[in-house]
Scaffold this motif. Sequence first.
Motif, short mmCIF file in Angstrom:
data_model
loop_
_atom_site.label_atom_id
_atom_site.label_comp_id
_atom_site.label_asym_id
_atom_site.label_seq_id
_atom_site.Cartn_x
_atom_site.Cartn_y
_atom_site.Cartn_z
N SER A 236 -3.16 20.50 -14.63
CA SER A 236 -3.11 21.78 -13.91
C SER A 236 -1.69 22.19 -13.55
N GLU A 237 -0.76 21.25 -13.57
CA GLU A 237 0.64 21.55 -13.24
C GLU A 237 1.36 22.08 -14.49
N MET A 238 0.89 23.21 -15.00
CA MET A 238 1.43 23.73 -16.25
C MET A 238 2.87 24.21 -16.11
N ALA A 239 3.21 24.76 -14.95
CA ALA A 239 4.57 25.26 -14.76
C ALA A 239 5.58 24.12 -14.87
N ALA A 240 5.33 23.02 -14.17
CA ALA A 240 6.25 21.88 -14.22
C ALA A 240 6.30 21.28 -15.62
N ARG A 241 5.15 21.22 -16.28
CA ARG A 241 5.11 20.67 -17.63
C ARG A 241 5.94 21.51 -18.60
N MET A 242 5.82 22.81 -18.51
CA MET A 242 6.56 23.68 -19.42
C MET A 242 8.05 23.65 -19.15
N VAL A 243 8.45 23.57 -17.87
CA VAL A 243 9.87 23.49 -17.54
C VAL A 243 10.46 22.16 -18.03
N ALA A 244 9.71 21.06 -17.87
CA ALA A 244 10.18 19.76 -18.35
C ALA A 244 10.36 19.77 -19.86
N GLN A 245 9.46 20.40 -20.57
CA GLN A 245 9.56 20.49 -22.03
C GLN A 245 10.75 21.35 -22.42
N MET A 246 10.94 22.46 -21.72
CA MET A 246 12.01 23.40 -22.04
C MET A 246 13.39 22.80 -21.74
N MET A 247 13.54 22.16 -20.59
CA MET A 247 14.85 21.70 -20.15
C MET A 247 15.23 20.34 -20.71
N ALA A 248 14.25 19.43 -20.85
CA ALA A 248 14.58 18.05 -21.23
C ALA A 248 13.80 17.56 -22.44
N GLY A 249 12.94 18.39 -23.00
CA GLY A 249 12.14 17.93 -24.13
C GLY A 249 11.14 16.86 -23.77
N ASP A 250 10.74 16.80 -22.49
CA ASP A 250 9.80 15.78 -22.01
C ASP A 250 8.41 16.40 -21.91
N ALA A 251 7.52 15.98 -22.79
CA ALA A 251 6.16 16.53 -22.79
C ALA A 251 5.26 15.84 -21.78
N ASN A 252 5.73 14.76 -21.18
CA ASN A 252 4.90 14.00 -20.23
C ASN A 252 5.69 13.69 -18.97
N PRO A 253 6.04 14.70 -18.18
CA PRO A 253 6.80 14.45 -16.95
C PRO A 253 5.96 13.71 -15.92
N LEU A 254 6.63 13.14 -14.93
CA LEU A 254 5.98 12.38 -13.88
C LEU A 254 6.22 13.03 -12.53
N ASP B 249 0.85 -1.18 0.00
CA ASP B 249 0.00 0.00 0.00
C ASP B 249 0.89 1.24 0.00
N ASP B 250 0.44 2.29 -0.69
CA ASP B 250 1.18 3.55 -0.79
C ASP B 250 2.55 3.36 -1.44
N TYR B 251 2.62 2.41 -2.37
CA TYR B 251 3.84 2.21 -3.16
C TYR B 251 4.19 3.51 -3.89
N ILE B 252 5.45 3.91 -3.85
CA ILE B 252 5.86 5.18 -4.44
C ILE B 252 6.28 4.95 -5.89
N GLN B 253 5.59 5.62 -6.79
CA GLN B 253 5.74 5.42 -8.24
C GLN B 253 5.52 6.76 -8.94
N GLY B 254 6.24 6.99 -10.03
CA GLY B 254 5.97 8.16 -10.83
C GLY B 254 4.63 8.04 -11.54
N THR B 255 3.81 9.08 -11.46
CA THR B 255 2.51 9.11 -12.13
C THR B 255 2.43 10.38 -12.97
N PRO B 256 1.63 10.38 -14.04
CA PRO B 256 1.55 11.56 -14.90
C PRO B 256 1.14 12.80 -14.13
N LEU B 257 1.82 13.90 -14.44
CA LEU B 257 1.47 15.17 -13.81
C LEU B 257 0.08 15.61 -14.25
N PRO B 258 -0.73 16.11 -13.32
CA PRO B 258 -2.04 16.66 -13.73
C PRO B 258 -1.86 17.81 -14.72
#
Length: 714
Positions: free
Chosen positions: A541-559, A530-539
């Motif tokens: 609504s987390e536009m800031a993190a999504r844009m930084v991931a795209q800008m810095m690493a070219g990752d359009a689907n950060p976790l 229970d409560d296993y820690i795993q990367g899950t898709p960012l909501p």
Amino acid sequence: MLSINYKSRTFTDQPYNKITQAIGTAITGIAMASTAFSIQADDSIENIDALEVITISHQRHGLEEHSAIAKGSTSVPDLANWLASVPGANINRNGPVTGIAQYRGLFGDRVATTIDGHPIIGAGPNAMDTPLSYSTPLIVDALTVYRGVAPVSAALDTLGGAVQVNMRKAEISQQQQLDITGDLQLGFRSNNEAETGAGVINLGRGELGAMLFANVQQADDMETGDGKDISPTEFQKRQFGGDFRFDNGEENIGLTYHYLDTQDSGTPALPMDIEYIFSHRVSLDGGFSLANWQLNWQLGYLDADHKMTNFLLRQNNNPMRHRRNHAESETIDVKFSAEQTFSFGDLTLGIDGYFAEHDSFITNPNNVMFFVNNFNQVEDNRYGIFAELVTKLANSEVSYGLRLKRAEADAGNVSTSMAAMPMPAMLLNRFNSADRSVSETDIDLAINSETRLTENLSLSAGVGMKTRAPSYQERYLWLPMEATAGLADGRTYIGNINLNSEQAYQLDLGVNYLDQQLSISPHIFYQRIDDYIQGTPLPMSEMAARMVAQMMAGDANPLQFANVDAELYGLDVNWQYKLSEHWQISGIASYVRGERRDIDDELYRIAPFNGQMTVSYQGNDFTTNLTLVAVASQNKVSKTNLEQASSGYGLVNLDAQYFVSTSLTIKAGIDNLLDKDYRSHLSGYNRVQGSDIPAGQRVPGEGVSAWLEARYSF
């Protein structure tokens, strides 16, 4: 040489949510039930052991030790390869010196790996300096893996099992004249032109002993089975140190110092390579008797300094994308235990813990203005108390363990040169304004039993409830990056300060058969987390993190690290059959399945079904082993991590050992005898541009490689 010792011990686990009292009651019931159904045997049950361990020992050679079988080269840059001999165990490799222990589908921080009882907390946020890289085979006495549910005394966090490395210690001669002994070893490997030189010298007189050691290793890039260069897989590694001991038979005390120097070592499955790792490890330990109690204590200190880059060992034609990460860590660990034998059993009480601090600072040598304060003054403190009782019930031995532990974490304010940009500034301000001080109080339980049914047959059972507090990367990775303790999935992550501790309910059942010709020990296991820690898709609504991931690493689907529900189950077996006085056949096989329980998905980086079989000949001064390795394809892969399926493969390895005299041993062998081109499912994906291996493909395994070792003891 390597000796693999299989000792019977197993455990049973309850995957139900009615925990503490229910588990304790159920386990006692299992132990009593197994006793009630046991068949009386002529042999004494003194040899029954409630905990099953598998020990791989590196013995000093001599003709009296020929009964042990050495398999493979010991001139390897870390101890991870030894795990290939353990049922259920495997190795996640991100480079030649970055072997991460995997046991029954769990790996990294979930598998407690200690050296002489000390937790090894590396400096690298991406596990380039893994715990098993902090030693080398010549100075190791044994590597021990607890099979099934690990005892609570093995380490603080044993949710994924426990691996213990015991180093060679200074030997006390108890004689008045000076006794000098030692070992010298030279090794060469053809595929990557690897060279190894190592030496150990021991001085003993009376109640005092001193041991000094040195080990130097270097290699070029490896080649695949079809002649392609795996770049960068070169490495340079040096280790020096000593152990100093006093023992008068009633009390003992020891001081150990270990220096590690790793430079210019490739990790093609990670976004950076090792520029250097410097570490100083100092430990004090001792033991004495007081009022019928045996008291043991130890104190350890580890200071690690680590730099990594993405431009020195690999091609990077964009100077503005050059990165250097300077990571540092300091760890103090303590342990005190008291043991006494009572009429009701052997009781052990203990206190242990560690206090670690981490820093990680990223720069660009071509742009003095650029920086990211990745982890700043991160504190990760964990400590606990435990009690363990081993008692006999009729034909059974039962081990009961309880641990109460606490994890406390905190982090300082972070900063970056990108703070003038709106999106990084939003993440920066959110992290710095958050309450970063967190704590978790958890309970671990483990109950293991072994019951003798006949002279040759016994049953093992173990149940447990284990917990693990989140790592500092899982909590405090504030900017989307790949500093994920060696996950090597190519995804960018951000942390989650408010993660809960993982909680696992474990079950292990085994049958152990042993006679003069045959030994076999199959086990089945189940683990509900229970409560296993795993990367899950960012909501979204987390536009800031999504844009930084795209800008810095070219990752359009950060976790983002999150708590989910998971389960793992499977089986593993080890066996050995003696064909004649000189010939025997042995093998292991392992299968594990890891699944999410909250959604229809698999867990990431789970070893496929695999096994190996060895035909061995042992003469008076000559031994040889022919090993066949078979690995199935793996198509049960994580969609969340965009994990790729992998193909199966088979390998043939051959090695031989000749005892020239009681002092000199020659070993030789050929790994991957048929020069198979293959890719391990656990090897990670190539991150290096411009190499023979296309970026994004799994890093291939080593092609055919002949090796030669000579060892002289005096």
